[in-house]
Design a protein around this motif. Structure first.
Motif, mmCIF file in Angstrom:
data_model
loop_
_atom_site.group_PDB
_atom_site.id
_atom_site.type_symbol
_atom_site.label_atom_id
_atom_site.label_comp_id
_atom_site.label_asym_id
_atom_site.label_seq_id
_atom_site.Cartn_x
_atom_site.Cartn_y
_atom_site.Cartn_z
ATOM 1 N N ALA A 1 -24.528 -48.653 0.056
ATOM 2 C CA ALA A 1 -25.654 -48.284 -0.810
ATOM 3 C C ALA A 1 -25.205 -47.292 -1.879
ATOM 4 C CB ALA A 1 -26.789 -47.693 0.027
ATOM 5 N N CYS A 2 -24.365 -46.332 -1.498
ATOM 6 C CA CYS A 2 -23.851 -45.367 -2.480
ATOM 7 C C CYS A 2 -23.005 -46.059 -3.541
ATOM 8 C CB CYS A 2 -23.027 -44.292 -1.792
ATOM 9 S SG CYS A 2 -23.991 -43.127 -0.843
ATOM 10 N N LEU A 3 -22.226 -47.034 -3.117
ATOM 11 C CA LEU A 3 -21.325 -47.711 -4.053
ATOM 12 C C LEU A 3 -22.037 -48.698 -4.966
ATOM 13 C CD1 LEU A 3 -18.271 -48.438 -1.722
ATOM 14 C CD2 LEU A 3 -18.449 -46.689 -3.499
ATOM 15 N N PHE A 4 -22.983 -49.467 -4.418
ATOM 16 C CA PHE A 4 -23.542 -50.580 -5.176
ATOM 17 C C PHE A 4 -24.955 -50.353 -5.712
ATOM 18 C CE2 PHE A 4 -20.309 -52.651 -2.481
ATOM 19 C CZ PHE A 4 -19.483 -53.087 -3.503
ATOM 20 N N VAL A 5 -25.742 -49.529 -5.053
ATOM 21 C CA VAL A 5 -27.099 -49.253 -5.544
ATOM 22 C C VAL A 5 -27.308 -47.754 -5.680
ATOM 23 C CG1 VAL A 5 -28.183 -51.371 -4.726
ATOM 24 C CG2 VAL A 5 -28.060 -49.415 -3.204
ATOM 25 N N GLY A 6 -26.258 -47.071 -6.126
ATOM 26 C CA GLY A 6 -26.293 -45.623 -6.235
ATOM 27 C C GLY A 6 -27.422 -45.102 -7.104
ATOM 28 N N LEU A 7 -27.795 -45.854 -8.126
ATOM 29 C CA LEU A 7 -28.859 -45.407 -9.019
ATOM 30 C C LEU A 7 -30.224 -45.448 -8.340
ATOM 31 C CD1 LEU A 7 -29.417 -44.402 -11.843
ATOM 32 C CD2 LEU A 7 -29.694 -46.759 -12.585
ATOM 33 N N ALA A 8 -30.394 -46.333 -7.359
ATOM 34 C CA ALA A 8 -31.676 -46.438 -6.664
ATOM 35 C C ALA A 8 -31.890 -45.286 -5.678
ATOM 36 C CB ALA A 8 -31.767 -47.774 -5.931
ATOM 37 N N LEU A 9 -30.823 -44.696 -5.189
ATOM 38 C CA LEU A 9 -30.953 -43.636 -4.187
ATOM 39 C C LEU A 9 -31.672 -42.393 -4.705
ATOM 40 C CD1 LEU A 9 -27.526 -44.028 -2.379
ATOM 41 C CD2 LEU A 9 -29.784 -44.668 -1.524
ATOM 42 N N PRO A 10 -31.351 -41.889 -5.922
ATOM 43 C CA PRO A 10 -32.126 -40.737 -6.414
ATOM 44 C C PRO A 10 -33.614 -41.066 -6.578
ATOM 45 C CG PRO A 10 -30.163 -41.032 -7.748
ATOM 46 C CD PRO A 10 -30.237 -42.198 -6.819
ATOM 47 N N PHE A 11 -33.923 -42.283 -7.009
ATOM 48 C CA PHE A 11 -35.326 -42.675 -7.135
ATOM 49 C C PHE A 11 -36.008 -42.712 -5.778
ATOM 50 C CE2 PHE A 11 -33.710 -44.522 -11.162
ATOM 51 C CZ PHE A 11 -34.511 -43.786 -12.018
ATOM 52 N N LEU A 12 -35.297 -43.169 -4.754
ATOM 53 C CA LEU A 12 -35.840 -43.170 -3.402
ATOM 54 C C LEU A 12 -36.090 -41.735 -2.925
ATOM 55 C CD1 LEU A 12 -36.621 -44.875 -0.927
ATOM 56 C CD2 LEU A 12 -34.226 -44.752 -0.210
ATOM 57 N N GLY A 13 -35.157 -40.827 -3.266
ATOM 58 C CA GLY A 13 -35.331 -39.412 -2.914
ATOM 59 C C GLY A 13 -36.524 -38.791 -3.613
ATOM 60 N N VAL A 14 -36.699 -39.087 -4.910
ATOM 61 C CA VAL A 14 -37.856 -38.563 -5.661
ATOM 62 C C VAL A 14 -39.144 -39.144 -5.092
ATOM 63 C CG1 VAL A 14 -39.022 -38.600 -7.904
ATOM 64 C CG2 VAL A 14 -36.584 -38.128 -7.790
ATOM 65 N N LEU A 15 -39.136 -40.434 -4.816
ATOM 66 C CA LEU A 15 -40.323 -41.098 -4.272
ATOM 67 C C LEU A 15 -40.738 -40.468 -2.945
ATOM 68 C CD1 LEU A 15 -42.239 -43.475 -4.909
ATOM 69 C CD2 LEU A 15 -40.765 -44.888 -3.472
ATOM 70 N N ASP A 16 -39.763 -40.175 -2.094
ATOM 71 C CA ASP A 16 -40.078 -39.539 -0.814
ATOM 72 C C ASP A 16 -40.629 -38.130 -1.013
ATOM 73 O OD1 ASP A 16 -40.014 -39.489 2.145
ATOM 74 O OD2 ASP A 16 -38.578 -37.876 1.792
ATOM 75 N N GLN A 17 -40.087 -37.411 -1.981
ATOM 76 C CA GLN A 17 -40.585 -36.058 -2.231
ATOM 77 C C GLN A 17 -42.006 -36.066 -2.791
ATOM 78 O OE1 GLN A 17 -39.064 -32.771 -1.726
ATOM 79 N NE2 GLN A 17 -38.172 -34.205 -0.300
ATOM 80 N N VAL A 18 -42.335 -37.095 -3.563
ATOM 81 C CA VAL A 18 -43.651 -37.158 -4.196
ATOM 82 C C VAL A 18 -44.719 -37.701 -3.243
ATOM 83 C CG1 VAL A 18 -44.969 -38.234 -6.075
ATOM 84 C CG2 VAL A 18 -42.695 -37.311 -6.518
ATOM 85 N N ILE A 19 -44.410 -38.825 -2.560
ATOM 86 C CA ILE A 19 -45.446 -39.435 -1.713
ATOM 87 C C ILE A 19 -45.146 -39.355 -0.216
ATOM 88 C CG2 ILE A 19 -46.231 -40.985 -3.540
ATOM 89 C CD1 ILE A 19 -44.797 -43.250 -2.095
#
Length: 153
Positions: free
Chosen positions: A119-137
């Motif tokens: 996930a870090c190698l291939f969808v690394g850009l999605a991980l920060p969005f997942l982190g923000v999403l978890d912090q918000v909702i």
């Protein structure tokens, strides 16, 4: 010169984080050896930012983008440093959310590690969005509460 402007702040941040973690572990070990009580460190899948910090980081990032767009001298370096810091923090939180759902899904440990690395190698850009999403909702908290409600607890 352009690469140095980008690389030096990122390297300073990276080494500061590594140095901070090492100091935390050493100081924690010394305090334990001295017999003082030490609070437990939460499991990785439960990591989260303190309340309000996510909003502050996002506002800081937006202000740095605004400062850079106003063409303030040398503000690009500040903006890149803040972007690297915010991206790193939310990437770690995104991996934490991924780890939580992999653990809840009872994925074997070796496979969890493999999925996290991929996930870090291939969808690394999605991980920060997942982190923000978890912090918000609060995805993990909602999941835990839903599971408790379904089981009557």
């Amino acid at each position: 010169i352009g690469q140095i402007k980008v690389t030096v702040p990122a390297v300073i941040l990276l080494f500061s984080l590594i140095y901070g973690v090492l100091l935390f572990l050493i100081i924690r070990l010394i305090i334990k050896k001295m017999g003082f009580p030490t609070p437990a460190v939460p499991e990785f899948e439960d990591w989260t930012l303190p309340r309000g910090m996510a909003a502050g980081l996002i506002i800081l990032l937006l202000v740095s983008l605004l400062g850079n767009s106003l063409a303030i001298a040398n503000f690009e370096v500040i903006q890149l440093t803040i972007a690297a810091l915010v991206s790193f923090l939310f990437t770690v939180l995104g991996i934490s959310v991924l780890w939580f759902f992999l653990k809840v899904g009872q994925v074997p440990s070796v496979l969890r590690w493999l999925i996290a690395v991929l996930a870090c190698l291939f969808v690394g850009l999605a991980l920060p969005f997942l982190g923000v999403l978890d912090q918000v909702i609060h995805i993990r908290l909602r999941y835990k509460n839903k599971f408790r409600m379904m089981n009557g607890g």
